[in-house]
Design a protein around this motif. Structure first.
Motif, short mmCIF file in Angstrom:
data_model
loop_
_atom_site.label_atom_id
_atom_site.label_comp_id
_atom_site.label_asym_id
_atom_site.label_seq_id
_atom_site.Cartn_x
_atom_site.Cartn_y
_atom_site.Cartn_z
N UNK A 88 -4.75 20.26 -4.72
CA UNK A 88 -6.16 20.77 -4.93
C UNK A 88 -6.85 20.19 -6.20
N UNK A 89 -7.84 20.20 -6.48
CA UNK A 89 -8.69 19.80 -7.61
C UNK A 89 -8.50 18.33 -7.57
N UNK A 90 -8.50 17.54 -6.42
CA UNK A 90 -8.65 16.22 -6.25
C UNK A 90 -7.29 15.67 -6.41
N UNK A 91 -6.05 16.48 -6.18
CA UNK A 91 -4.80 15.95 -6.40
C UNK A 91 -4.01 16.38 -5.29
N UNK A 92 -3.37 15.40 -4.70
CA UNK A 92 -2.45 15.61 -3.33
C UNK A 92 -0.88 15.29 -3.95
N UNK A 93 -0.15 16.34 -3.73
CA UNK A 93 1.33 16.19 -4.00
C UNK A 93 2.08 16.47 -2.69
N UNK A 94 2.55 15.32 -2.60
CA UNK A 94 3.51 15.27 -1.01
C UNK A 94 5.08 15.47 -1.78
N UNK A 95 5.84 16.42 -1.29
CA UNK A 95 7.03 16.63 -1.76
C UNK A 95 8.09 16.49 -0.43
N UNK A 96 9.14 15.99 -0.73
CA UNK A 96 10.20 15.75 0.19
C UNK A 96 11.59 16.15 -0.51
N UNK A 97 11.94 17.38 -0.34
CA UNK A 97 12.95 17.95 -1.06
C UNK A 97 12.80 17.68 -2.69
N UNK A 98 13.63 17.11 -3.44
CA UNK A 98 13.51 16.64 -4.89
C UNK A 98 12.51 15.63 -5.18
N UNK A 99 12.03 14.91 -4.01
CA UNK A 99 11.32 13.72 -4.42
C UNK A 99 9.61 14.26 -4.29
#
Length: 433
Positions: free
Chosen positions: A229-240
């Motif tokens: 949100x707030x123009x940020x994308x966080x893509x998570x794959x377990x600990x990465x």
């Protein structure tokens, strides 16, 4: 009559059979011979073994046997990870617990967040890359890639178990679940100081337990939700995880928020300004690596290390094939690894790798890899033709990889009367008596 409790569903033979199919599928292709052998032994009388597990569960006397701690290093890396290999029976019960949990509506909501992709059914690297590409297309210009340090060994299990207790009112099921996530090793003395790397206390879950990714994803549910949100994308794959935004300032601010959230659980993330190997930041137009891929605004390709690892696997396969062919030519039959078997193994390696990266853009990288593989194939064919020129018809067949009937380890039930096993004249001995 419908099964009422979670524990009753867990110990049903249908759940155990489903769990066994998963354990068998994963274990039979393991690189470790011990794992493949244990799967083979169990499969020879699988139904009886499953019923035995069911009986122990029904009588509430099932116990998780101590597991084996394995210092495991990924190809091309020196640092070893603490991986745990569980007995087949333990793995089946752990998988049965997982089968029940992922169908629970609350658990389902927690693990199927839109920005999390590791350890989730029907999600993988390709799905993560789609979100990355979508974010770049929507205007992201800057990235920050990081890794949660020692994630699995530092997960506070009780935090997640409290959530399970709030969702599931079945003490028998919960007690078994708690024991399934504890780690006891049978080879502590052999591991020496490295034993400290394993989650032997109240903190951490075992890498190698099918429940560990689920627990990790549940723990980071709020992280996934609040970091997007707030123009940020966080893509998570377990600990990465990968942060994408419009500029460096906003991305670094998001990284600071991520570190604060992780610190609540005693976790830390590598800072790209201090650790260049585990974390990176920069402008997206220059490209970046994530989940084994090289990402640019115009393309997604396999990363350099992924390509190197493929060629290393191909070289190892070819080397083993040549060695075994030399044995055949030297009069030591080993038709299991003749030319045909080597080429078949090689095909499996290449197909598996290429399917893992089929979401990438085709192009020069793949053509270059094919040329390298071609040179390896030509190498083993040259070895084969050189050896058959010096071999008789039997060795030629062995080199090709086609079984000779005469190489069968015969175990006859009837011996000629003049040549009994162990030598001597059986008929004469009987007459004298």
């Amino acid at each position: 009559m419908a099964l009422k409790t979670y524990y009753e569903r867990l110990r049903s033979i249908s759940t155990l059979r489903t769990a066994w199919r998963h354990v068998c599928s994963n274990g039979s292709t393991s690189r470790r011979k011990e794992t493949r052998d244990s799967i083979k032994d169990f499969s020879e009388n699988a139904e009886n073994h499953l019923k035995c597990i069911q009986t122990h569960l029904r009588e509430k006397r099932f116990k998780f046997a101590p597991a084996e701690g394995i210092p495991f290093a990924k190809p091309g890396k020196k640092k070893k990870r603490p991986v745990v290999r569980f007995p087949v029976e333990s793995s089946i019960v752990q998988r049965s617990l997982l089968e029940i949990l992922i169908k629970h509506p609350d658990v389902h909501e927690y693990i199927f967040t839109p920005s999390s992709f590791g350890g989730i059914p029907k999600r993988g690297v390709s799905h993560a890359m789609k979100l990355v590409v979508s974010s770049i297309a929507s205007g992201a210009k800057y990235y920050l890639r990081s890794d949660i340090a020692g994630f699995f060994t530092k997960i506070p299990r009780d935090t997640v178990h409290r959530k399970f207790r709030s969702w599931i009112g079945d003490n028998d099921f919960l007690d078994l679940l708690k024991k399934a996530t504890e780690t006891e090793l049978s080879n502590m003395a052999e591991l020496g100081d490295f034993a400290k790397e394993f989650p032997l206390d109240d903190v951490g879950v075992a890498q190698g337990c099918c429940l560990s990714p689920l627990i990790g994803n549940i723990l980071l549910f709020d992280f996934d939700r609040q970091m997007n949100g707030r123009n940020i994308t966080c893509v998570r794959f377990m600990d990465d995880f990968l942060l994408l935004g419009s500029n460096r300032k906003s991305v670094l601010r998001a990284f600071h928020s991520a570190c604060l959230m992780l610190s609540k659980y005693g976790l830390t993330a590598y800072d790209p300004r201090a650790n260049s190997e585990k974390a990176k930041e920069g402008v997206i137009s220059g490209g970046f690596d994530f989940l084994g891929c090289q990402v640019k605004p115009e393309s997604v390709l396999p990363g350099r290390k992924a390509c190197e690892n493929l060629i290393k696997s191909v070289d190892e396969c070819i080397k083993n094939g040549k060695t075994n062919m030399q044995w055949c030519a030297g009069g030591k039959p080993n038709v299991r690894y003749g030319l045909m078997q080597t080429l078949l193994d090689l095909n499996h390696i290449i197909q598996g790798w290429s399917h893992a990266y089929k979401f990438c853009n085709p192009g020069a990288v793949f053509s270059s890899l094919d040329r390298k593989v071609d040179s390896r194939i030509n190498s083993i064919l040259d070895t084969y033709y050189r050896l058959i020129r010096k071999s008789g018809s039997s060795d030629r067949r062995r080199l090709l990889g086609i079984h000779l009937i005469q190489d069968t380890p015969f175990e006859p039930v009837l011996f000629h009367q003049h040549h009994p096993p162990g030598g001597g004249d059986f008929t004469g001995a009987a007459a004298k008596s």
